[in-house]
Scaffold this motif. Structure first.
Motif, mmCIF file in Angstrom:
data_model
loop_
_atom_site.group_PDB
_atom_site.id
_atom_site.type_symbol
_atom_site.label_atom_id
_atom_site.label_comp_id
_atom_site.label_asym_id
_atom_site.label_seq_id
_atom_site.Cartn_x
_atom_site.Cartn_y
_atom_site.Cartn_z
ATOM 1 N N GLY A 151 -31.695 -11.694 -27.765
ATOM 2 C CA GLY A 151 -30.781 -10.909 -26.876
ATOM 3 C C GLY A 151 -30.057 -9.751 -27.514
ATOM 4 O O GLY A 151 -29.839 -8.696 -26.744
ATOM 5 N N THR A 155 -30.684 -5.506 -26.469
ATOM 6 C CA THR A 155 -29.442 -4.818 -26.123
ATOM 7 C C THR A 155 -28.781 -4.173 -27.224
ATOM 8 O O THR A 155 -28.882 -2.666 -27.146
ATOM 9 C CB THR A 155 -28.435 -5.901 -25.377
ATOM 10 O OG1 THR A 155 -28.113 -6.793 -26.669
ATOM 11 C CG2 THR A 155 -29.015 -6.665 -24.267
ATOM 12 N N MET A 159 -31.779 -1.366 -27.043
ATOM 13 C CA MET A 159 -31.503 -0.331 -25.943
ATOM 14 C C MET A 159 -30.671 0.801 -26.777
ATOM 15 O O MET A 159 -30.819 1.782 -26.119
ATOM 16 C CB MET A 159 -30.677 -1.309 -25.055
ATOM 17 C CG MET A 159 -31.702 -1.714 -24.103
ATOM 18 S SD MET A 159 -32.990 -1.033 -23.288
ATOM 19 C CE MET A 159 -31.762 0.105 -22.187
ATOM 20 N N LEU A 386 -30.115 -13.900 -21.705
ATOM 21 C CA LEU A 386 -29.401 -13.091 -20.720
ATOM 22 C C LEU A 386 -27.945 -13.267 -20.833
ATOM 23 O O LEU A 386 -27.221 -12.100 -20.791
ATOM 24 C CB LEU A 386 -29.326 -13.985 -19.301
ATOM 25 C CG LEU A 386 -30.791 -14.394 -18.689
ATOM 26 C CD1 LEU A 386 -30.783 -15.106 -17.427
ATOM 27 C CD2 LEU A 386 -31.320 -12.937 -18.442
ATOM 28 N N PHE A 389 -27.277 -9.855 -22.682
ATOM 29 C CA PHE A 389 -27.227 -8.559 -21.660
ATOM 30 C C PHE A 389 -25.685 -8.446 -21.143
ATOM 31 O O PHE A 389 -25.291 -7.399 -20.726
ATOM 32 C CB PHE A 389 -28.117 -8.789 -20.582
ATOM 33 C CG PHE A 389 -29.651 -8.524 -20.815
ATOM 34 C CD1 PHE A 389 -30.189 -7.375 -20.691
ATOM 35 C CD2 PHE A 389 -30.200 -9.538 -21.470
ATOM 36 C CE1 PHE A 389 -31.369 -7.051 -21.235
ATOM 37 C CE2 PHE A 389 -31.783 -9.438 -22.070
ATOM 38 C CZ PHE A 389 -32.369 -8.080 -21.719
ATOM 39 N N TRP A 392 -23.460 -6.869 -23.509
ATOM 40 C CA TRP A 392 -23.945 -5.398 -23.835
ATOM 41 C C TRP A 392 -23.361 -4.678 -22.417
ATOM 42 O O TRP A 392 -22.914 -3.530 -22.440
ATOM 43 C CB TRP A 392 -25.352 -5.240 -23.837
ATOM 44 C CG TRP A 392 -25.690 -3.860 -24.047
ATOM 45 C CD1 TRP A 392 -25.493 -2.988 -25.161
ATOM 46 C CD2 TRP A 392 -26.744 -3.020 -23.134
ATOM 47 N NE1 TRP A 392 -26.054 -1.916 -25.161
ATOM 48 C CE2 TRP A 392 -26.687 -1.677 -24.028
ATOM 49 C CE3 TRP A 392 -27.222 -3.133 -22.089
ATOM 50 C CZ2 TRP A 392 -27.471 -0.723 -23.410
ATOM 51 C CZ3 TRP A 392 -28.100 -1.862 -21.497
ATOM 52 C CH2 TRP A 392 -28.238 -0.826 -22.288
ATOM 53 N N GLY A 393 -23.557 -5.238 -21.236
ATOM 54 C CA GLY A 393 -22.952 -4.946 -20.090
ATOM 55 C C GLY A 393 -21.565 -4.653 -20.185
ATOM 56 O O GLY A 393 -21.019 -3.382 -19.495
ATOM 57 N N SER A 446 -19.791 -12.862 -21.027
ATOM 58 C CA SER A 446 -20.055 -12.053 -22.326
ATOM 59 C C SER A 446 -19.209 -12.785 -23.445
ATOM 60 O O SER A 446 -19.528 -12.689 -24.460
ATOM 61 C CB SER A 446 -19.244 -10.530 -22.067
ATOM 62 O OG SER A 446 -18.125 -10.723 -21.701
#
Length: 535
Positions: A151, A155, A159, A386, A389, A392-393, A446
């Protein structure tokens, strides 16, 4: 057998690991100056030499560890564990320990000492954690340990660098293609030149030429500042550390130090498991002891930033790196820091020139989770991806809010406005709109996402295996971690997301995990016999 200390693959591994370490050094230098008032001379003469000492210490010891494993197993393909500054702790200690201390005192030396305290206690947690870490590792499914790393790789590594790759395609596409051609396409370049070396130099050339086709200037020779060049030996800072090594100071920052220390131990465990999945089985306790000792050594000489075992072992191994790349990295970073050359290298080798290697490393790490775990456990791997993510979000949302707020302030000043207008996460009221609920959920997921990933991936693994007793145990672990605030708990202060380390931290989460454990234990003791063998 012939055991070579340096191979061609070590050159590629060195460039990748060096760029990763260099990024951390540039980030910590910039944040310390911007947020904590550190003079550049203090960073150059105190912080960086101590940081270099801890980096070369760990790099050399991990190289020796790999060499010994190579001799003991009669293999020439053993790759040393990558090692460097801990990125997560770097941000946590600056924003939640050093910056508040500087705001309270307006004295950069007090901010630095607060960072020394946090780093020292974090190192102690890693040393003590090494004695129980092997038990945790053996009790956790591989899918749970590797999916969390995947993960992060997808990310925060892949990313992030992929977005920057598509931001400057004329600079980055060709270097990335060279990496993919050599390591996925198995293409050999003329004269045996390593793909990583060729990629970095091509990136530097394109960055230098970028202004000629209308692109931004990445390399500006006229901006070179040679004033920092000199010779700076690390100096013991035990007296300064002892000034703040008190119960009152520790308790002030314990809500940040304890979670970071635990996350460091867990993250190191996951990286050791990743190395074993690649074929290199290192002793858990010794690996963590080296890690903790490197942090403590750097702290005693003035570095407020912990070091850690890096993510990416399977990537360096696939590059052909063995143990020489680690030595090269340690020596090179030490030379940069001891002679004040960091700012010079920053101008000559922009991050865009070498990030193709790091992007490739992220791709390999994510692939490993599916390749080295049982095929039936792949849903657990996806589940473990997940939470990262969400982390990172949250970073993207937080950055967007800060960007909008800064633009609003700039617009007000430009137009002579006197209003105190700010755009903060904490100002969003809970109502019937979708955004606040989604934002609340993503913030909860998170917080402590590294551990949350392990908990949920483990639960899914044991559901797949119909071992409901162990699924219940992991649910109970989730309840315990929730009630003390290590996962899901947070408070907002403006756009800053703070850990809520208290008992009880979030009642609804520990109760929800508790209900899960009741369900699974019920299946184990009473309902399991009534379940069909297949659905």
């Amino acid at each position: 057998m012939k055991f070579q200390i340096f191979t061609k693959g070590d050159v590629d591994g060195f460039f990748g690991l060096m760029i990763d370490n260099l990024i951390q050094i540039l980030v910590l230098s910039g944040l310390c100056m911007a947020l904590c008032g550190f003079p550049i001379g203090f960073i150059t003469s105190v912080v960086l030499p101590a940081t270099a000492l801890s980096i070369i210490f760990g790099n050399v010891l991990y190289s020796i560890q790999a060499y010994k494993l190579s001799k003991a197993t009669n293999r020439t393909d053993v790759t040393a564990l990558p090692y460097g500054i801990n990125t997560v702790s770097l941000f946590a200690f600056i924003f939640f320990v050093m910056f508040p201390a500087y705001q309270a005192t307006r004295d950069y030396t007090m901010a630095w000492k607060a960072g020394l305290l946090a780093s020292f206690v974090s190192g102690l947690i890693e040393v003590f954690g090494s004695f129980i870490a092997n038990f945790i590792r053996k009790s956790t499914p591989r899918a749970a340990l590797l999916s969390a790393l995947s993960g992060i790789a997808i990310t925060f590594i892949s990313m992030d660098f992929l977005v920057r790759t598509f931001q400057f395609p004329l600079i980055t596409f060709l270097p990335l293609a060279l990496i993919l051609l050599q390591y996925f396409g198995k293409i050999r370049f003329p004269f045996g030149i390593p793909g990583g070396l060729l990629s970095v130099f091509l990136g530097m050339l394109l960055a230098f030429l970028s202004p000629h086709w209308g692109g931004p200037s990445f390399i500006a020779i006229e901006n070179l500042n040679l004033d920092s060049i000199g010779f700076y030996l690390p100096k013991p800072m035990l007296t300064e550390l002892l000034e703040v090594l008190t119960i009152s100071h520790i308790s002030s920052y314990f809500a940040v130090i304890l979670p970071m220390g635990i996350f460091n131990v867990i993250g190191s465990l996951q990286n050791i498991e990743s190395a074993e999945a690649s074929g290199d089985s290192f002793d858990t306790r010794n690996s963590l002891l080296i890690n903790g000792a490197g942090t403590l050594l750097g702290t005693l000489f003035g570095s407020p930033f912990p070091t850690t075992i890096y993510i990416g072992h399977p990537g360096w191994k696939a590059l052909g790196a063995r143990y020489g790349y680690s030595i090269l990295n340690g020596v090179f970073i030490a030379l940069l820091a001891l002679f004040g050359l960091v700012s010079v290298l920053q101008i000559l080798v922009p991050i865009e020139a070498g990030m193709a290697i790091v992007l490739w490393i992220g791709i390999v790490i994510a692939s490993q989770s599916f390749q080295t775990t049982p095929k039936s456990h792949s849903p657990a791997v996806v589940m473990g991806l997940l939470p990262a993510f969400a982390g990172w979000g949250v970073l993207l949302v937080q950055s967007s809010f800060q960007f909008v707020d800064s633009k609003l302030q700039g617009a007000l000043l430009q137009n002579g406005g006197t209003l105190s207008l700010h755009f903060f996460l904490s100002d969003i009221p809970p109502n019937q709109n979708f955004l606040p609920y989604a934002l609340s959920g993503i913030l909860s997921l998170s917080q402590g996402f590294l551990i949350t990933s392990m908990v949920w991936a483990s639960i899914v693994v044991f559901i797949i295996e119909r071992d409901f007793w162990k699924a219940g145990i992991w649910s109970a672990i989730g309840s315990l971690l929730s009630v003390i605030g290590l996962i899901h708990a947070y408070t907002l202060s403006g756009n800053v997301i703070l850990n809520q380390f208290q008992i009880p931290a979030q009642n609804e989460f520990w109760l929800a995990y508790g209900l899960l454990s009741v369900l699974f234990f019920s299946l184990h003791f009473g309902l399991r016999k009534d379940l069909p063998d297949s659905v």
